[in-house]
Each structure stands twice: as structure tokens, then as C-alpha cells.
Design a protein around this motif. Structure first.
Motif, PDB file in Angstrom:
ATOM      1  N   ASP A 208       0.828  -1.204   0.000  1.00 54.61           N
ATOM      2  CA  ASP A 208       0.000   0.000   0.000  1.00 54.61           C
ATOM      3  C   ASP A 208       0.867   1.261   0.000  1.00 54.61           C
ATOM      4  N   HIS A 209       1.914   1.260   0.811  1.00 54.17           N
ATOM      5  CA  HIS A 209       2.755   2.457   0.897  1.00 54.17           C
ATOM      6  C   HIS A 209       3.509   2.709  -0.407  1.00 54.17           C
ATOM      7  N   ILE A 210       4.049   1.658  -1.004  1.00 50.05           N
ATOM      8  CA  ILE A 210       4.787   1.820  -2.255  1.00 50.05           C
ATOM      9  C   ILE A 210       3.879   2.357  -3.358  1.00 50.05           C
ATOM     10  N   ILE A 211       2.691   1.771  -3.497  1.00 47.78           N
ATOM     11  CA  ILE A 211       1.766   2.188  -4.557  1.00 47.78           C
ATOM     12  C   ILE A 211       1.319   3.629  -4.353  1.00 47.78           C
ATOM     13  N   ARG A 212       0.964   3.984  -3.123  1.00 51.38           N
ATOM     14  CA  ARG A 212       0.527   5.357  -2.852  1.00 51.38           C
ATOM     15  C   ARG A 212       1.655   6.360  -3.140  1.00 51.38           C
ATOM     16  N   THR A 213       2.871   6.000  -2.748  1.00 48.16           N
ATOM     17  CA  THR A 213       3.996   6.904  -2.978  1.00 48.16           C
ATOM     18  C   THR A 213       4.272   7.057  -4.470  1.00 48.16           C
ATOM     19  N   ARG A 214       4.237   5.956  -5.200  1.00 44.48           N
ATOM     20  CA  ARG A 214       4.460   6.010  -6.649  1.00 44.48           C
ATOM     21  C   ARG A 214       3.411   6.899  -7.326  1.00 44.48           C
ATOM     22  N   LYS A 215       2.165   6.767  -6.916  1.00 44.72           N
ATOM     23  CA  LYS A 215       1.098   7.568  -7.519  1.00 44.72           C
ATOM     24  C   LYS A 215       1.285   9.055  -7.238  1.00 44.72           C
ATOM     25  N   SER A 216       1.711   9.374  -6.024  1.00 49.10           N
ATOM     26  CA  SER A 216       1.918  10.783  -5.688  1.00 49.10           C
ATOM     27  C   SER A 216       3.087  11.374  -6.477  1.00 49.10           C
ATOM     28  N   LEU A 217       4.109  10.557  -6.746  1.00 41.80           N
ATOM     29  CA  LEU A 217       5.277  11.045  -7.474  1.00 41.80           C
ATOM     30  C   LEU A 217       4.997  11.245  -8.966  1.00 41.80           C
ATOM     31  N   GLN A 218       3.907  10.666  -9.448  1.00 44.82           N
ATOM     32  CA  GLN A 218       3.544  10.862 -10.850  1.00 44.82           C
ATOM     33  C   GLN A 218       3.182  12.319 -11.143  1.00 44.82           C
ATOM     34  N   LYS A 219       2.853  13.055 -10.095  1.00 45.79           N
ATOM     35  CA  LYS A 219       2.503  14.461 -10.264  1.00 45.79           C
ATOM     36  C   LYS A 219       3.741  15.337 -10.432  1.00 45.79           C
ATOM     37  N   SER A 221       7.304  16.603 -12.029  1.00 45.92           N
ATOM     38  CA  SER A 221       7.949  16.668 -13.339  1.00 45.92           C
ATOM     39  C   SER A 221       9.374  16.123 -13.304  1.00 45.92           C
ATOM     40  N   ARG A 222       9.888  15.889 -12.094  1.00 46.61           N
ATOM     41  CA  ARG A 222      11.238  15.375 -11.943  1.00 46.61           C
ATOM     42  C   ARG A 222      11.195  13.900 -11.564  1.00 46.61           C
ATOM     43  N   PRO A 223      12.086  13.090 -12.122  1.00 44.87           N
ATOM     44  CA  PRO A 223      12.110  11.663 -11.761  1.00 44.87           C
ATOM     45  C   PRO A 223      12.594  11.480 -10.326  1.00 44.87           C
ATOM     46  N   PRO A 224      12.195  10.392  -9.676  1.00 44.67           N
ATOM     47  CA  PRO A 224      12.645  10.124  -8.301  1.00 44.67           C
ATOM     48  C   PRO A 224      14.165   9.969  -8.250  1.00 44.67           C
ATOM     49  N   SER A 225      14.735  10.268  -7.113  1.00 41.21           N
ATOM     50  CA  SER A 225      16.182  10.153  -6.947  1.00 41.21           C
ATOM     51  C   SER A 225      16.607   8.685  -6.968  1.00 41.21           C
ATOM     52  N   GLN A 226      17.896   8.470  -7.200  1.00 41.56           N
ATOM     53  CA  GLN A 226      18.430   7.106  -7.178  1.00 41.56           C
ATOM     54  C   GLN A 226      18.295   6.480  -5.792  1.00 41.56           C
ATOM     55  N   LEU A 227      18.405   7.316  -4.759  1.00 37.68           N
ATOM     56  CA  LEU A 227      18.243   6.810  -3.393  1.00 37.68           C
ATOM     57  C   LEU A 227      16.826   6.298  -3.192  1.00 37.68           C
ATOM     58  N   PHE A 228      15.849   7.061  -3.676  1.00 37.56           N
ATOM     59  CA  PHE A 228      14.459   6.620  -3.558  1.00 37.56           C
ATOM     60  C   PHE A 228      14.257   5.293  -4.286  1.00 37.56           C
ATOM     61  N   GLU A 229      14.781   5.190  -5.504  1.00 34.13           N
ATOM     62  CA  GLU A 229      14.612   3.966  -6.282  1.00 34.13           C
ATOM     63  C   GLU A 229      15.285   2.779  -5.593  1.00 34.13           C
ATOM     64  N   ALA A 230      16.416   3.034  -4.956  1.00 37.75           N
ATOM     65  CA  ALA A 230      17.113   1.956  -4.239  1.00 37.75           C
ATOM     66  C   ALA A 230      16.273   1.453  -3.074  1.00 37.75           C
ATOM     67  N   PHE A 231      15.682   2.380  -2.320  1.00 38.65           N
ATOM     68  CA  PHE A 231      14.854   1.974  -1.187  1.00 38.65           C
ATOM     69  C   PHE A 231      13.537   1.352  -1.657  1.00 38.65           C
ATOM     70  N   ALA A 232      13.017   1.823  -2.789  1.00 42.11           N
ATOM     71  CA  ALA A 232      11.809   1.219  -3.345  1.00 42.11           C
ATOM     72  C   ALA A 232      12.079  -0.228  -3.744  1.00 42.11           C
ATOM     73  N   PHE A 233      13.255  -0.464  -4.335  1.00 42.44           N
ATOM     74  CA  PHE A 233      13.645  -1.828  -4.695  1.00 42.44           C
ATOM     75  C   PHE A 233      13.800  -2.688  -3.438  1.00 42.44           C
ATOM     76  N   ALA A 234      14.410  -2.128  -2.392  1.00 41.77           N
ATOM     77  CA  ALA A 234      14.588  -2.863  -1.141  1.00 41.77           C
ATOM     78  C   ALA A 234      13.238  -3.225  -0.529  1.00 41.77           C
ATOM     79  N   ASN A 235      12.275  -2.301  -0.580  1.00 39.92           N
ATOM     80  CA  ASN A 235      10.928  -2.588  -0.086  1.00 39.92           C
ATOM     81  C   ASN A 235      10.280  -3.719  -0.877  1.00 39.92           C
ATOM     82  N   SER A 236      10.436  -3.672  -2.202  1.00 38.38           N
ATOM     83  CA  SER A 236       9.863  -4.713  -3.053  1.00 38.38           C
ATOM     84  C   SER A 236      10.517  -6.065  -2.775  1.00 38.38           C
ATOM     85  N   ALA A 237      11.833  -6.049  -2.559  1.00 36.41           N
ATOM     86  CA  ALA A 237      12.547  -7.293  -2.247  1.00 36.41           C
ATOM     87  C   ALA A 237      12.065  -7.866  -0.916  1.00 36.41           C
TER      88      ALA A 237
END
Length: 279
Positions: A208-219, A221-237
Motif C-alpha cells: 500500500d505504501h509503495i503504490i501510494r507513494t508512486r502515484k503521488s510522485l507521478q505528479k 515533473s522530476r524523476p525520483p532520486s536514485q536513493l528513492f529507487e534503491a529503497f523502493a527496490f529494497a521494499n519490493s525485495a
């Protein structure tokens, strides 16, 4: 009350995993009835399998500390989320879900609700005497007041002689050393699967947290930071690990009804915890 689509998918997926694992356990008789004190201390029927042993590294290092790992993963991703999208709602949802975990599996004005359910449904607080006593089966089991289990009190012949000696002060034929000690455990009764509860709750919360955060970031214009993507991957793992261990638990431990109750309590607890936030 409208449950988001991603939550429905997470619930359905978790239900399918528990169902498949439980059906496997019934067909191949691979589960251990952990509520039976005569069986719980015996080698698992599938002890040749690494994951049928509770001492496996994934269970000891991760699942035993499951909510702590879930909280750390959530906190890291929340902290790495850009400031304008890092809302208090995320923290509030974590607090609400933590309360659900604490009430059922940790503390509820004393013993947890799971411990209370086990006691009310016929559970007994018992001591398993060591194997070198020469006793076998039920002769190695002593029933003690449930308070010793609720508060996880360490007992021994030296600290609690009344539990090990007869009223006439004659030693019972256990042949144990006064230095020996143990922590009594609740058996019999309905032993809700705490692992199924914890893993299901963690899967629903992190998804739930990952999906909600991803949806909010769609608003943005800048892509998420590499740190965010790393932690998102860790959450998914971590979700992947929880899914795997949910299946392992469903295959090797607890009766079908105990797994079902653990799953349903996790789902209802998660939904209720999110009601103040309109899901």
C-alpha cells in the motif's frame, strides 16, 4: 468504504498463497501441529527440508523480527521521498498498523490478544522437562498457571520449587538439576498463526505504501532520486521475502484453521487501521 484496487490485489494474492500452501500441507501431511505439546518438540515430519526447521536463517533473522524490518523499510522509503510528497499520512498509517500488530501479537493491557484467545480456547501453560530425565511423552510435561506463559517468566527448580516438587517437599521423579531453567509456553487451544498474521499485515502495508507513494510522485515533473529507487527496490525485495515465507509457513506449520484465522485477522486489522484515512 472503498478498498483500493492494489489492496484488493494484495489481499487476493496473499489469500492464494495461504490457500495453495495449506492445500499442499493437507495433501502431503507436511504441517506440524504447533499447539500440541507432545508434537511441537518432536522433529518436523519434513525435517529434511531446510525451511521446515524453525532455526532456518530466514525465520530467525527476518521473520522473528518481521515488523521491525517492515518498519525500517517503510521509514527508509518515506525519508527518501521528496519533501512535498512526504506526507504525515504515511506515518499515521504506519502507527495505526503498528498498533494492530502490537495489540494482537505483542501487548494488550498485559498478554496479547493471541495469547488470550489461546488461553480462552483451552490453552494450557506447560513446561517441557529436559530429555535426559529419562521420562517420555506426557510424563515430561508439567502444567503451570497461565500467568507464567503470559509474562514469559523463566522458571527453574531453584526459583519456583513449588512447580517441580510435591506438597510434601518430596522431589518429583524428574531427575533435573536445580540450575536448569526454561520459559513455559502455551499449548493446546486455538493457536492463531502469528507468522501468517505478521507476514500478511506486512505485505499489505508495504504494498500500500509503495503504490501510494508512486502515484503521488507521478505528479512531479522530476524523476525520483536514485536513493528513492534503491529503497523502493529494497521494499519490493522485502515484500518478495515475506511472500516466500508466507508460503513456507502455510506448508510447514500450524493447522489450516489457525492459518486462516491469522490471515483474516491481518486483513481485517489492516482495513480497520486504514479507515481513518479513507483507504
Amino acid at each position: 468504504m472503498v478498498i483500493p484496487y492494489h489492496t484488493k490485489v494484495a489481499i487476493a494474492s496473499s489469500a492464494a498463497i495461504v490457500a495453495v500452501g495449506t492445500c499442499y500441507s493437507l495433501y502431503f501431511n507436511s504441517y506440524l501441529d504447533t499447539s500440541n505439546p507432545l508434537l511441537a518438540h518432536l522433529p518436523h515430519p519434513y525435517h529434511q527440508s531446510y525451511f521446515a526447521d524453525k532455526r532456518n536463517i530466514l525465520n530467525q533473522l527476518f521473520v522473528k523480527r518481521g515488523w521491525a524490518w517492515t518498519s525500517v523499510a517503510f521509514g527508509a522509503l518515506w525519508a527518501a521521498t521528496p519533501g512535498q510528497y512526504r506526507t504525515f499520512n504515511g506515518i499515521a498509517r504506519w502507527i495505526a498498523s503498528t498498533l494492530v500488530w502490537l495489540i494482537f501479537a505483542g501487548w494488550f493491557f498485559g498478554p496479547s490478544l493471541f495469547s488470550r484467545v489461546l488461553t480462552v480456547s483451552g490453552g494450557e501453560c506447560v513446561i517441557h522437562l529436559p530429555e535426559d530425565t529419562g521420562l517420555a511423552g506426557s510424563d515430561r510435561i508439567i502444567t503451570v498457571p497461565s500467568e507464567f506463559c503470559h509474562y514469559k517468566t523463566t522458571v527453574s527448580p531453584a526459583t519456583h520449587p513449588s512447580l517441580f516438587f510435591s506438597p510434601s517437599s518430596e522431589p518429583l521423579p524428574h531427575g533435573i538439576q536445580t540450575s536448569w531453567s526454561t520459559v513455559p509456553r502455551l499449548y493446546r487451544g486455538h493457536d492463531v498463526s502469528g507468522h501468517v498474521f505478521l507476514l500478511t499485515l506486512s505485505i499489505l502495508f508495504l504494498t500500500d505504501h509503495i503504490i501510494r507513494t508512486r502515484k503521488s510522485l507521478q505528479k512531479s515533473s522530476r524523476p525520483p532520486s536514485q536513493l528513492f529507487e534503491a529503497f523502493a527496490f529494497a521494499n519490493s525485495a522485502l515484500i518478495g521475502l515475506w511472500v516466500f515465507m508466507l508460503y513456507i509457513t502455510s506448508v510447514f506449520f500450524h493447522s489450516p484453521q489457525e492459518k486462516l484465522s491469522g490471515f483474516l485477522i491481518a486483513v481485517v486489522g489492516f482495513v480497520v487501521a486504514n479507515l481513518p484515512f479513507n483507504l
